[in-house]
Design a protein around this motif. Structure first.
Motif, PDB file in Angstrom:
ATOM      1  N   ILE A  29       0.830  -1.211   0.000  1.00  0.00           N
ATOM      2  CA  ILE A  29       0.000   0.000   0.000  1.00  0.00           C
ATOM      3  C   ILE A  29       0.866   1.264   0.000  1.00  0.00           C
ATOM      4  O   ILE A  29       0.583   2.234  -0.724  1.00  0.00           O
ATOM      5  CB  ILE A  29      -0.942  -0.025   1.226  1.00  0.00           C
ATOM      6  N   GLY A  30       1.932   1.262   0.788  1.00  0.00           N
ATOM      7  CA  GLY A  30       2.812   2.434   0.848  1.00  0.00           C
ATOM      8  C   GLY A  30       3.471   2.712  -0.491  1.00  0.00           C
ATOM      9  O   GLY A  30       3.579   3.858  -0.928  1.00  0.00           O
ATOM     10  N   ARG A  31       3.900   1.638  -1.136  1.00  0.00           N
ATOM     11  CA  ARG A  31       4.532   1.768  -2.448  1.00  0.00           C
ATOM     12  C   ARG A  31       3.556   2.375  -3.456  1.00  0.00           C
ATOM     13  O   ARG A  31       3.889   3.342  -4.167  1.00  0.00           O
ATOM     14  CB  ARG A  31       4.991   0.379  -2.912  1.00  0.00           C
ATOM     15  N   ALA A  32       2.350   1.803  -3.516  1.00  0.00           N
ATOM     16  CA  ALA A  32       1.358   2.284  -4.481  1.00  0.00           C
ATOM     17  C   ALA A  32       0.986   3.739  -4.194  1.00  0.00           C
ATOM     18  O   ALA A  32       0.814   4.545  -5.120  1.00  0.00           O
ATOM     19  CB  ALA A  32       0.111   1.398  -4.440  1.00  0.00           C
ATOM     20  N   ALA A  33       0.889   4.084  -2.910  1.00  0.00           N
ATOM     21  CA  ALA A  33       0.521   5.465  -2.562  1.00  0.00           C
ATOM     22  C   ALA A  33       1.641   6.434  -2.921  1.00  0.00           C
ATOM     23  O   ALA A  33       1.391   7.536  -3.430  1.00  0.00           O
ATOM     24  CB  ALA A  33       0.193   5.551  -1.072  1.00  0.00           C
ATOM     25  N   GLN A 233     -15.248 -10.236  -5.234  1.00  0.00           N
ATOM     26  CA  GLN A 233     -14.914 -11.671  -5.088  1.00  0.00           C
ATOM     27  C   GLN A 233     -13.414 -11.907  -4.985  1.00  0.00           C
ATOM     28  O   GLN A 233     -12.894 -12.892  -5.503  1.00  0.00           O
ATOM     29  CB  GLN A 233     -15.501 -12.492  -6.259  1.00  0.00           C
ATOM     30  N   GLY A 234     -12.722 -10.988  -4.373  1.00  0.00           N
ATOM     31  CA  GLY A 234     -11.275 -11.170  -4.200  1.00  0.00           C
ATOM     32  C   GLY A 234     -10.698  -9.959  -3.498  1.00  0.00           C
ATOM     33  O   GLY A 234     -11.403  -8.951  -3.298  1.00  0.00           O
ATOM     34  N   PRO A 235      -9.432 -10.036  -3.094  1.00  0.00           N
ATOM     35  CA  PRO A 235      -8.819  -8.907  -2.397  1.00  0.00           C
ATOM     36  C   PRO A 235      -8.696  -7.674  -3.268  1.00  0.00           C
ATOM     37  O   PRO A 235      -8.677  -7.777  -4.504  1.00  0.00           O
ATOM     38  CB  PRO A 235      -7.428  -9.436  -2.019  1.00  0.00           C
ATOM     39  N   GLY A 236      -8.611  -6.524  -2.614  1.00  0.00           N
ATOM     40  CA  GLY A 236      -8.400  -5.283  -3.352  1.00  0.00           C
ATOM     41  C   GLY A 236      -6.942  -5.156  -3.760  1.00  0.00           C
ATOM     42  O   GLY A 236      -6.092  -5.945  -3.349  1.00  0.00           O
ATOM     43  N   SER A 237      -6.663  -4.125  -4.567  1.00  0.00           N
ATOM     44  CA  SER A 237      -5.280  -3.896  -4.994  1.00  0.00           C
ATOM     45  C   SER A 237      -4.724  -2.685  -4.235  1.00  0.00           C
ATOM     46  O   SER A 237      -5.475  -1.794  -3.821  1.00  0.00           O
ATOM     47  CB  SER A 237      -5.236  -3.614  -6.499  1.00  0.00           C
ATOM     48  N   PRO A 238      -3.402  -2.649  -4.068  1.00  0.00           N
ATOM     49  CA  PRO A 238      -2.787  -1.477  -3.439  1.00  0.00           C
ATOM     50  C   PRO A 238      -3.128  -0.182  -4.198  1.00  0.00           C
ATOM     51  O   PRO A 238      -3.259   0.877  -3.592  1.00  0.00           O
ATOM     52  CB  PRO A 238      -1.286  -1.783  -3.529  1.00  0.00           C
ATOM     53  N   GLU A 239      -3.306  -0.277  -5.509  1.00  0.00           N
ATOM     54  CA  GLU A 239      -3.599   0.928  -6.305  1.00  0.00           C
ATOM     55  C   GLU A 239      -4.979   1.499  -5.945  1.00  0.00           C
ATOM     56  O   GLU A 239      -5.177   2.716  -5.948  1.00  0.00           O
ATOM     57  CB  GLU A 239      -3.537   0.609  -7.806  1.00  0.00           C
ATOM     58  N   VAL A 241      -6.283   1.394  -3.014  1.00  0.00           N
ATOM     59  CA  VAL A 241      -6.094   2.088  -1.737  1.00  0.00           C
ATOM     60  C   VAL A 241      -5.354   3.406  -1.966  1.00  0.00           C
ATOM     61  O   VAL A 241      -5.676   4.434  -1.363  1.00  0.00           O
ATOM     62  CB  VAL A 241      -5.330   1.189  -0.733  1.00  0.00           C
ATOM     63  N   ALA A 242      -4.390   3.385  -2.882  1.00  0.00           N
ATOM     64  CA  ALA A 242      -3.610   4.596  -3.174  1.00  0.00           C
ATOM     65  C   ALA A 242      -4.507   5.726  -3.689  1.00  0.00           C
ATOM     66  O   ALA A 242      -4.276   6.903  -3.403  1.00  0.00           O
ATOM     67  CB  ALA A 242      -2.524   4.274  -4.190  1.00  0.00           C
ATOM     68  N   GLU A 243      -5.521   5.375  -4.427  1.00  0.00           N
ATOM     69  CA  GLU A 243      -6.468   6.374  -4.936  1.00  0.00           C
ATOM     70  C   GLU A 243      -7.178   7.074  -3.769  1.00  0.00           C
ATOM     71  O   GLU A 243      -7.329   8.297  -3.740  1.00  0.00           O
ATOM     72  CB  GLU A 243      -7.473   5.662  -5.865  1.00  0.00           C
ATOM     73  N   LEU A 244      -7.589   6.275  -2.783  1.00  0.00           N
ATOM     74  CA  LEU A 244      -8.244   6.844  -1.593  1.00  0.00           C
ATOM     75  C   LEU A 244      -7.275   7.738  -0.812  1.00  0.00           C
ATOM     76  O   LEU A 244      -7.637   8.835  -0.368  1.00  0.00           O
ATOM     77  CB  LEU A 244      -8.758   5.700  -0.699  1.00  0.00           C
ATOM     78  N   VAL A 261     -12.226   5.606   6.847  1.00  0.00           N
ATOM     79  CA  VAL A 261     -12.857   5.187   5.593  1.00  0.00           C
ATOM     80  C   VAL A 261     -12.531   3.719   5.358  1.00  0.00           C
ATOM     81  O   VAL A 261     -11.355   3.341   5.289  1.00  0.00           O
ATOM     82  CB  VAL A 261     -12.361   6.032   4.399  1.00  0.00           C
ATOM     83  N   TYR A 262     -13.580   2.922   5.255  1.00  0.00           N
ATOM     84  CA  TYR A 262     -13.389   1.485   4.993  1.00  0.00           C
ATOM     85  C   TYR A 262     -13.197   1.278   3.502  1.00  0.00           C
ATOM     86  O   TYR A 262     -13.911   1.871   2.689  1.00  0.00           O
ATOM     87  CB  TYR A 262     -14.600   0.687   5.498  1.00  0.00           C
ATOM     88  N   ILE A 263     -12.223   0.447   3.167  1.00  0.00           N
ATOM     89  CA  ILE A 263     -11.973   0.148   1.753  1.00  0.00           C
ATOM     90  C   ILE A 263     -11.753  -1.354   1.673  1.00  0.00           C
ATOM     91  O   ILE A 263     -10.632  -1.859   1.743  1.00  0.00           O
ATOM     92  CB  ILE A 263     -10.819   1.019   1.178  1.00  0.00           C
ATOM     93  N   ASP A 264     -12.870  -2.068   1.566  1.00  0.00           N
ATOM     94  CA  ASP A 264     -12.813  -3.523   1.737  1.00  0.00           C
ATOM     95  C   ASP A 264     -13.834  -4.288   0.902  1.00  0.00           C
ATOM     96  O   ASP A 264     -14.027  -5.492   1.123  1.00  0.00           O
ATOM     97  CB  ASP A 264     -12.995  -3.877   3.209  1.00  0.00           C
ATOM     98  N   GLY A 265     -14.488  -3.617  -0.044  1.00  0.00           N
ATOM     99  CA  GLY A 265     -15.459  -4.331  -0.880  1.00  0.00           C
ATOM    100  C   GLY A 265     -16.550  -5.016  -0.073  1.00  0.00           C
ATOM    101  O   GLY A 265     -17.055  -6.058  -0.456  1.00  0.00           O
ATOM    102  N   ALA A 266     -16.888  -4.425   1.077  1.00  0.00           N
ATOM    103  CA  ALA A 266     -17.938  -4.938   1.986  1.00  0.00           C
ATOM    104  C   ALA A 266     -17.525  -6.202   2.746  1.00  0.00           C
ATOM    105  O   ALA A 266     -18.351  -6.823   3.414  1.00  0.00           O
ATOM    106  CB  ALA A 266     -19.267  -5.165   1.262  1.00  0.00           C
ATOM    107  N   GLU A 267     -16.237  -6.535   2.692  1.00  0.00           N
ATOM    108  CA  GLU A 267     -15.749  -7.725   3.417  1.00  0.00           C
ATOM    109  C   GLU A 267     -16.129  -7.700   4.893  1.00  0.00           C
ATOM    110  O   GLU A 267     -16.551  -8.708   5.454  1.00  0.00           O
ATOM    111  CB  GLU A 267     -14.220  -7.780   3.273  1.00  0.00           C
ATOM    112  N   SER A 268     -15.983  -6.513   5.531  1.00  0.00           N
ATOM    113  CA  SER A 268     -16.201  -6.458   6.971  1.00  0.00           C
ATOM    114  C   SER A 268     -17.679  -6.450   7.340  1.00  0.00           C
ATOM    115  O   SER A 268     -18.021  -6.475   8.521  1.00  0.00           O
ATOM    116  CB  SER A 268     -15.516  -5.223   7.563  1.00  0.00           C
ATOM    117  N   LEU A 269     -18.555  -6.377   6.353  1.00  0.00           N
ATOM    118  CA  LEU A 269     -19.997  -6.398   6.646  1.00  0.00           C
ATOM    119  C   LEU A 269     -20.567  -7.805   6.548  1.00  0.00           C
ATOM    120  O   LEU A 269     -21.726  -8.040   6.878  1.00  0.00           O
ATOM    121  CB  LEU A 269     -20.744  -5.465   5.683  1.00  0.00           C
ATOM    122  N   LEU A 270     -19.747  -8.715   6.075  1.00  0.00           N
ATOM    123  CA  LEU A 270     -20.247 -10.087   5.847  1.00  0.00           C
ATOM    124  C   LEU A 270     -20.263 -10.870   7.143  1.00  0.00           C
ATOM    125  O   LEU A 270     -19.257 -10.881   7.868  1.00  0.00           O
ATOM    126  CB  LEU A 270     -19.318 -10.768   4.830  1.00  0.00           C
TER     127      LEU A 270
END
Ligand code: NAD
Length: 270
Positions: A29-33, A233-239, A241-244, A261-270
């Motif tokens: 994430i740090g690299r992409a940001a 249906q899969g993990p997010g990309s560092p890019e 997160v970098a946009e956020l 700000v949650y950035i998890d594709g609703a993973e934590s709501l499941l």
């Protein structure tokens, strides 16, 4: 159509002329940001444990015409963080954006098997490291205002089912409490402070994950029929997160502070 193009061009330079310090800039994430902030016009201090972790990020930024340098620092050591901040300000005369992002999963174990050293290592990296990064940046951010973004997690905030992650989750919850305290304290200086809470993101974080054999004693098996991230249906990309991060760093987020700000594709709501 012309408006859309103009908007895209404006967006592409959202942090032009600003100086950013990114911790954990060598990977994930740090690299992409760091790459994204540089692409949008910021000069970036790349903080990581070892020069070689982030040397290729610096090269990539420079190849694209940007400016960056690597500051070796362990964020759990105040003097090293202070030095990285000092070098940034000496070089570019200002600090506007701080991405307090470096972190580890650390030891993953039942509480009774987690040693004091293992607990302290995770907390001193993730939580103390965040405090130290913010602490040493504040005097410089106060000069003209700025934006601090802290990488927390869904773990410890909305999600408590990663068995054995008690130290990690505690550090991530602590970061959010600290973020809110800092947002209120620093508002008068026009310093905004926000946290991002990613779900699973494809990075090298597994390299800093050490699972103990005793985990089997506490894991309650949970199985989802169709994957853990409902949106993609899969993990997010560092890019993604970098946009956020770049949005929160930019004047586009001028009235946003004290927020997770949650950035998890609703993973934590499941
Ligand atoms: P990563 O392992 O790919 O990158 C982390 C970087 O931080 C590495 O370059 C590492 O060398 C550096 N680092 C580690 N300890 C450091 C220290 N003490 N001082 C300076 N640098 C140090 O991992 P990532 O997934 O990009 O993690 C970044 C942040 O995102 C972490 O805070 C992590 O907790 C958080 N996070 C990650 C995920 C995920 O699924 N990947 C999910 C939620 C939150």
């Amino acid at each position: 159509m012309a408006d859309t193009k103009q908007h895209a061009e404006d967006r592409a330079q959202r942090v032009k002329g600003m100086t950013a310090l990114v911790t954990g800039a060598g990977s994930g994430i740090g690299r992409a940001a760091a790459l994204r902030l540089a692409r949008e016009g910021a000069r970036v201090c790349l903080v990581d444990l070892k020069e070689e972790h982030a040397a290729d990020v610096r090269e990539e930024i420079e190849r694209a015409g940007g400016e960056a340098f690597v500051a070796e620092a362990d964020i759990s050591h105040g003097s090293e963080v202070e030095e990285a901040v000092r070098r940034t300000v000496d070089r570019w005369g200002r600090l506007d954006i701080v991405f307090a992002n470096a972190g580890i999963n650390g030891k993953v174990a039942p509480i009774e098997h987690l040693t004091e050293e293992e607990w302290n290592h995770t907390l001193s990296t993730n939580l103390n490291g965040t405090f130290l990064t913010v602490k040493y940046a504040v005097p410089h951010l106060k000069e003209r205002g700025g934006s601090i973004i802290i990488t927390s997690s869904i773990n410890g905030n909305r999600y408590f089912k990663s068995f054995g992650f008690s130290a990690y989750s505690t550090s991530k919850a602590g970061q959010v409490a600290f973020m809110k305290m800092a947002a209120l304290e620093l508002a008068q200086y026009k310093i905004r402070v926000n946290a991002i809470c990613p779900g699973a993101i494809q990075t090298n974080i597994d390299d800093s994950t050490f699972k103990s054999p005793e985990l089997d004693e506490i894991v309650i098996p949970v199985e989802y029929p169709k994957g853990q991230q409902p949106l993609e249906q899969g993990p997010g990309s560092p890019e993604q997160v970098a946009e956020l991060v770049t949005f929160l760093a930019s004047p586009d987020a001028s009235h946003i502070t004290g927020t997770s700000v949650y950035i998890d594709g609703a993973e934590s709501l499941l």
